[in-house]
Write a protein that holds these residues in place. Structure first.
Motif, PDB file in Angstrom:
ATOM      1  N   PRO A 273       0.835  -1.199   0.000  1.00 16.92           N
ATOM      2  CA  PRO A 273       0.000   0.000   0.000  1.00 16.92           C
ATOM      3  C   PRO A 273       0.876   1.257   0.000  1.00 16.92           C
ATOM      4  O   PRO A 273       1.889   1.311   0.701  1.00 16.92           O
ATOM      5  CB  PRO A 273      -0.764  -0.096   1.325  1.00 16.92           C
ATOM      6  CG  PRO A 273      -0.648  -1.521   1.750  1.00 16.92           C
ATOM      7  CD  PRO A 273       0.633  -2.028   1.197  1.00 16.92           C
TER       8      PRO A 273
ATOM      9  N   PRO B 138      -6.885   3.268   1.271  1.00 15.95           N
ATOM     10  CA  PRO B 138      -7.749   2.491   0.379  1.00 15.95           C
ATOM     11  C   PRO B 138      -8.675   3.405  -0.411  1.00 15.95           C
ATOM     12  O   PRO B 138      -9.276   4.313   0.153  1.00 15.95           O
ATOM     13  CB  PRO B 138      -8.549   1.608   1.336  1.00 15.95           C
ATOM     14  CG  PRO B 138      -7.669   1.465   2.529  1.00 15.95           C
ATOM     15  CD  PRO B 138      -6.916   2.753   2.638  1.00 15.95           C
TER      16      PRO B 138
ATOM     17  N   GLN C  43      -8.399  -1.127  -3.450  1.00 16.73           N
ATOM     18  CA  GLN C  43      -9.127  -1.419  -2.212  1.00 16.73           C
ATOM     19  C   GLN C  43      -8.192  -1.599  -1.015  1.00 16.73           C
ATOM     20  O   GLN C  43      -8.618  -1.497   0.125  1.00 16.73           O
ATOM     21  CB  GLN C  43     -10.075  -2.612  -2.408  1.00 16.73           C
ATOM     22  CG  GLN C  43      -9.635  -3.940  -1.840  1.00 16.73           C
ATOM     23  CD  GLN C  43      -9.033  -4.842  -2.910  1.00 16.73           C
ATOM     24  OE1 GLN C  43      -8.355  -4.372  -3.826  1.00 16.73           O
ATOM     25  NE2 GLN C  43      -9.255  -6.126  -2.788  1.00 16.73           N
ATOM     26  N   LEU C  44      -6.877  -1.840  -1.272  1.00 11.99           N
ATOM     27  CA  LEU C  44      -5.932  -1.938  -0.165  1.00 11.99           C
ATOM     28  C   LEU C  44      -4.971  -0.753  -0.157  1.00 11.99           C
ATOM     29  O   LEU C  44      -3.958  -0.775   0.537  1.00 11.99           O
ATOM     30  CB  LEU C  44      -5.144  -3.252  -0.266  1.00 11.99           C
ATOM     31  CG  LEU C  44      -5.980  -4.529  -0.135  1.00 11.99           C
ATOM     32  CD1 LEU C  44      -5.101  -5.765  -0.342  1.00 11.99           C
ATOM     33  CD2 LEU C  44      -6.660  -4.594   1.225  1.00 11.99           C
ATOM     34  N   GLY C  45      -5.254   0.250  -0.965  1.00 13.99           N
ATOM     35  CA  GLY C  45      -4.377   1.410  -1.006  1.00 13.99           C
ATOM     36  C   GLY C  45      -3.151   1.211  -1.871  1.00 13.99           C
ATOM     37  O   GLY C  45      -2.200   1.989  -1.816  1.00 13.99           O
TER      38      GLY C  45
ATOM     39  N   ASN D 235     -12.207  -3.915  -7.319  1.00 19.36           N
ATOM     40  CA  ASN D 235     -12.422  -2.504  -7.008  1.00 19.36           C
ATOM     41  C   ASN D 235     -13.829  -2.021  -7.315  1.00 19.36           C
ATOM     42  O   ASN D 235     -14.132  -0.842  -7.126  1.00 19.36           O
ATOM     43  CB  ASN D 235     -11.403  -1.645  -7.760  1.00 19.36           C
ATOM     44  CG  ASN D 235      -9.988  -1.980  -7.324  1.00 19.36           C
ATOM     45  OD1 ASN D 235      -9.745  -2.240  -6.147  1.00 19.36           O
ATOM     46  ND2 ASN D 235      -9.067  -2.019  -8.266  1.00 19.36           N
TER      47      ASN D 235
END
Lengths: 281, 336
Positions: free
Chosen positions: A46, A50, A64-66, A237
């Motif tokens: 990341p 997110p 979605q996890l950055g 996403n």
């Protein structure tokens, strides 16, 4: 006689258009090959919050996890395109060989016709799901193998359809009369006259493979989550489409560009009759 | 399918109608033969599906195993699912159970038919709506393009349809979601299921249907355009042009009827793709059809459930192909 096209009159403009199309088609391919080299970040760590919006070092924002969307898009096409190429090459080679021999051996020809009739009843995506799941741990290879198995019967039928008028051509009958072996006639007498068909077939098989492999990726058969893959990115996403739409738009655009460009090039390069025979199958 | 495009040089449609009884009997026999062939092919497909499930490595008992389960537990469930019996016995049992509507047991121990009873009709509604719209749209676009061959309209329609059929449904869906739902707010982004297991409002069908129609209409417009082009070079169409009949008259009365068999076959073959697309689109829009069941089955590695869906899809595709065969006989009569 309005139905007849002055084809010759359009030749020069057609060549220019084809060149332009080839250049456009080369773009996503180039992106896939060179992408991993120019990606600014790692695909699995990341770098921002997110679904962060673009900016702050991440040109297209975070997923979605950055993780950096741009880097993941740059990495995400390589294996998709490699897989599709593999499917297209193997399917076309196998179909060309079997198709050339099938027109000389009516028994084989009928068997091919029947297996294509059966394959038509099986929606390709469901067939791939079935094979990929019945072969646990197969991953990408299961999808590639399934795409080849399910694609060959159609492809053979296309080659056989194009080759069947040649089977009664004078030079082929002469070779048959000389008592040449079937593989020799198939490869030396029939194959050289099928270049246009085989090239078109290859192009359309490539398009079809991109379609099938990315659909499988979207359904999470094949590439598994930590991997970066365009279709997987759209799936992962989709839930954050409101927060950072680029996480969905960028990989979607990449797939759409690749599919459309290769498809248009294939059909432009093909002689009209071949394009029709191939798309009709 | 390749032979369907070849209509006779003087294709005067409808002349093959069965007026005398011997000819009618002849046609009835051929139709029965075609139906029989379709059923036979479906059985071959079923055998292949069974083989894929049973012969390839991995089985349902192992796939649904919980962590820390003992070998004895596994063997017990294997026995419960009937996996310890010989292959031929299992195939015979599976095939004889099929006509009674038994599609076997899922890896979780539920009846596959029960799992599909609610979602399958929903998917059929979605797919049939999309199919109907596709047929109308591609006929309109194909005829429009064929009316003035080589003109800008023809080229724009041909290139757009070529581009449309290459794009996977989930990409089209993502674009629709962005435009129709998030940017304009016209339509709800996800399907909400009402108490009866159906979508709560018909507006929730619009985006899934559109996502299916766009690629399918692209493909079928090409088929229609190609079939009409084939007809354009037949003597009776050229004669009609030379007689000075109006363009649309020639197109609709002389070109289109001869092209119908090829068009019907082309559209029938695209139903398989429609099913595959429906699976993906349903997942994305959370539509309560077999797509969401399949997504769960993929996660659970539930192969018997997927085999059940393949059987249903294969049966529907067989029916549509049979309908296309019948249309071909109706138009071409004895010459089919």
């Amino acid at each position: 006689m309005t139905a007849v096209l002055p084809l010759a009159a359009r030749r020069p403009s057609r060549r220019v258009k084809t060149t332009a199309l080839v250049l456009i088609a080369a773009l996503p391919l180039l992106l896939a090959v060179a992408g991993p080299l120019v990606a600014p970040h790692a695909i699995d760590t990341p770098v921002t919050a997110p679904f962060a919006t673009p900016g702050d070092g991440a040109l297209l924002g975070g997923d979605q996890l950055g993780r950096d969307v741009l880097s993941r898009v740059l990495h995400g096409g390589t294996l998709l395109i490699a897989g599709a190429l593999l499917v297209a090459v193997v399917t076309t080679l196998a179909a060309t060989l079997i198709g050339c021999i099938a027109v000389l051996r009516p028994g084989l020809g009928r068997a091919v016709e029947r297996s294509a009739d059966v394959a038509i009843l099986l929606p390709p995506l469901l067939g791939i799901m079935l094979i990929a799941l019945a072969w646990p741990g197969g991953g990408r290879w299961a999808v590639v193998a399934a795409a080849i198995i399910l694609g060959v019967p159609y492809a053979v039928r296309v080659v056989a359809a194009a080759a069947s008028p040649l089977a009664t051509a004078g030079y082929v009958e002469a070779a048959l009369g000389r008592g040449e072996p079937t593989p020799y006639i198939a490869l030396r007498e029939i194959l050289p006259n099928l270049r246009a068909t085989v090239l078109t077939l290859f192009g359309l098989r490539f398009v079809e493979a991109v379609y099938v492999i990315s659909m499988a990726g979207f359904l999470q058969i094949g590439p598994q989550p930590p991997a970066s893959d365009w279709s997987l990115m759209v799936r992962e996403n989709a839930s954050g489409i409101l927060l950072n739409p680029w996480a969905v738009i960028a990989p979607s655009l990449a797939i759409a560009l690749l599919a459309i460009a290769v498809n248009l090039v294939t059909l432009c390069l093909a002689p009209d009759t071949t394009a029709k025979a191939v798309t009709r199958s | 399918m390749s032979q369907t495009a070849k209509t006779g040089p003087v294709a005067a449609p409808g002349t093959g109608a069965a007026t005398d009884p011997r000819r009618a009997a002849h046609i009835a026999v051929r139709i029965a033969g075609t139906a029989g062939r379709r059923i036979l092919m479906l059985i071959v497909l079923l055998a292949m599906v069974f083989a894929a499930v049973e012969i390839l490595p991995g089985d349902a008992a192992g796939a649904s195993a919980e962590r820390g389960e003992s070998a004895a537990d596994l063997a017990a469930r294997r026995h419960l699912l009937g996996l310890d019996r010989p292959l031929w016995a299992r195939f015979a049992h599976w095939m004889t159970a099929l006509p009674t509507g038994d599609l076997g047991t899922s890896a979780r121990g539920q009846k596959v038919t029960e799992l599909l009873a609610d979602p399958l009709p929903n998917t059929l509604v979605l797919a049939m709506t999309a199919f109907a719209i596709t047929v109308v749209l591609s006929l309109l676009l194909g005829c429009w393009a064929a009316a003035r061959p080589g003109r800008p309209t023809d080229r724009i329609i041909s290139h757009t349809s070529t581009a449309a059929f290459a794009v996977p449904e989930f990409v089209v869906s993502a674009a629709l979601l962005l435009v129709l739902s998030l940017w304009t707010g016209w339509l709800p982004a996800v399907t909400v299921t009402g108490g009866d297991g159906k979508p709560a409002s018909w507006t929730m069908l619009i985006m899934p249907v559109l996502a299916l129609v766009i690629p399918q209409a692209g493909w079928n417009t090409r088929v229609v355009r190609g079939a009409l082009a084939d007809q354009a070079s037949t003597p009776h169409v050229e004669a009609a042009h030379l007689d000075g009949l109006p363009l649309h008259h020639v197109l609709l009365r002389h070109q289109l009827p001869g092209a119908v068999p090829a068009i019907a076959t082309g559209m029938a073959t695209s139903t398989g793709l429609l099913f595959g697309g429906a699976v993906v689109v349903e997942t994305l829009f959370n539509y309560p059809g077999i797509g969401s069941v399949l997504a769960g089955a993929v996660a659970a590695r539930d192969t018997p459930l997927i085999a059940g869906v393949v059987i249903c899809a294969g049966a529907v595709v067989s029916l549509v192909l049979l309908a296309a065969d019948l249309i071909r006989y109706a138009v071409l009569g004895a010459r089919a």
